[in-house]
Design an enzyme around this catalytic site. Structure first.
Site, PDB file in Angstrom:
ATOM      1  N   THR A  11       0.841  -1.199   0.000  1.00 22.67           N
ATOM      2  CA  THR A  11       0.000   0.000   0.000  1.00 22.67           C
ATOM      3  C   THR A  11       0.875   1.248   0.000  1.00 22.67           C
ATOM      4  OG1 THR A  11      -1.839  -1.063   1.148  1.00 22.67           O
ATOM      5  CG2 THR A  11      -1.725   1.327   1.291  1.00 22.67           C
TER       6      THR A  11
ATOM      7  N   PHE B 192       0.996   5.145   0.920  1.00 23.53           N
ATOM      8  CA  PHE B 192       0.371   6.183   1.737  1.00 23.53           C
ATOM      9  C   PHE B 192       0.978   7.531   1.378  1.00 23.53           C
ATOM     10  CE2 PHE B 192       0.185   2.301   4.252  1.00 23.53           C
ATOM     11  CZ  PHE B 192      -1.084   2.318   4.798  1.00 23.53           C
TER      12      PHE B 192
END
Length: 280
Positions: free
Chosen positions: A176, A178
């Protein structure tokens, strides 16, 4: 960005969520502020309740977080950093539970899809929760030995659950990205590393407008690392999110941004920041 000055960081989700884990890895000494929505994270930073906000923008398996583009259009906050985190998902349940006892598995819809092979193999019924940490909390609160959750190791510790099987995700490359948000833009020193700039723009509604707009970066030798289109709430035309290499104050980047105005209705610079070491 001076990490020592970060005393509070806001994230979306409850304690134990992957965003909470990312906060702890980035700023282990900072106080974390749990927010119910992404919009609340933005508001926390805007009103000085938090020094910085952390928001997931895309996942290598699940794709982009669509809501973020709409929020970035409206906010005065600036992107001041990025962070890539490998997502590790674990099957957990009440202490004393065996895998062959399980009938149901709770988690966020993306986490369930990312663990579909394991879930299918063990014939578990998928139950969608608001996020992975909330799923762990639900299992802890309900005390049902037929239920399990897929969540982070941090969630298992917070909600006193036993990990029955580690790393049940289908892909070992589940990552992921961010972004970090602050009120003030980051002061860039190009000697400290690779710099990226993020931009949102929409083009004039005429033929070849996008082609000509993107040509402004090519002519000025500015490299694009990401181009993403999405539909505005009016559905009249697409809008675009763009990551480029370089600082907004670089002559080639500033020239490209000046020239692109001829082919666009609006251009918003979201911020310049150092590229995460993951990109190397």
């Amino acid at each position: 960005m001076n990490i020592r000055n970060i005393k509070t960081i806001a994230f979306q989700g409850i304690e134990g969520a992957n965003s909470h884990l990312a906060c702890n890895k980035l700023f282990p000494k900072a106080k974390t502020i749990s927010c119910e929505t992404f919009e609340e994270v933005f508001e926390c930073v805007k009103t000085n309740k938090s020094n910085i906000g952390l928001i997931p923008v895309e996942n290598s398996v699940a794709g982009r977080v669509a809501e973020i583009h709409t929020l970035m259009h409206k906010t005065p906050l600036k992107i001041v950093g990025e962070y890539f985190m490998k997502v590790e998902l674990h099957l957990m349940a009440l202490e004393g539970t065996k895998i062959n006892q399980l009938k149901n598995v709770h988690s966020h819809i993306h986490a369930l899809s990312q663990c579909s092979k394991f879930i299918k193999k063990n014939r578990l019924k998928k139950i969608i929760s608001g996020d992975t940490a909330l799923a762990a909390k639900e299992i802890s609160d309900n005390q049902n030995y037929h239920n399990s959750a897929i969540a982070s190791k941090l969630a298992s510790k917070i909600y006193n659950l036993k990990i029955l099987k580690k790393n049940v995700e289908d892909s070992t490359q589940n990552t992921t990205r961010f972004i970090l948000l602050q009120k003030k833009p980051l002061k860039i020193d190009a000697s400290k590393g690779k710099v990226l700039t993020s931009i949102i723009f929409n083009v004039n509604n005429i033929p070849a407008a996008l082609h000509k707009a993107l040509g402004c970066f090519a002519i000025n030798n500015v490299n694009m690392t990401k181009l993403e289109s999405y539909v505005s709430n009016t559905f009249k035309q697409a809008e675009f999110y763009l990551d480029i290499e370089g600082n907004i104050d670089d002559s080639d980047v500033s020239s490209a941004l000046e020239e692109i105005k001829e082919y666009t209705k609006s251009v918003k610079v979201l911020g310049s920041y150092y590229a995460d070491k993951f990109r190397k």
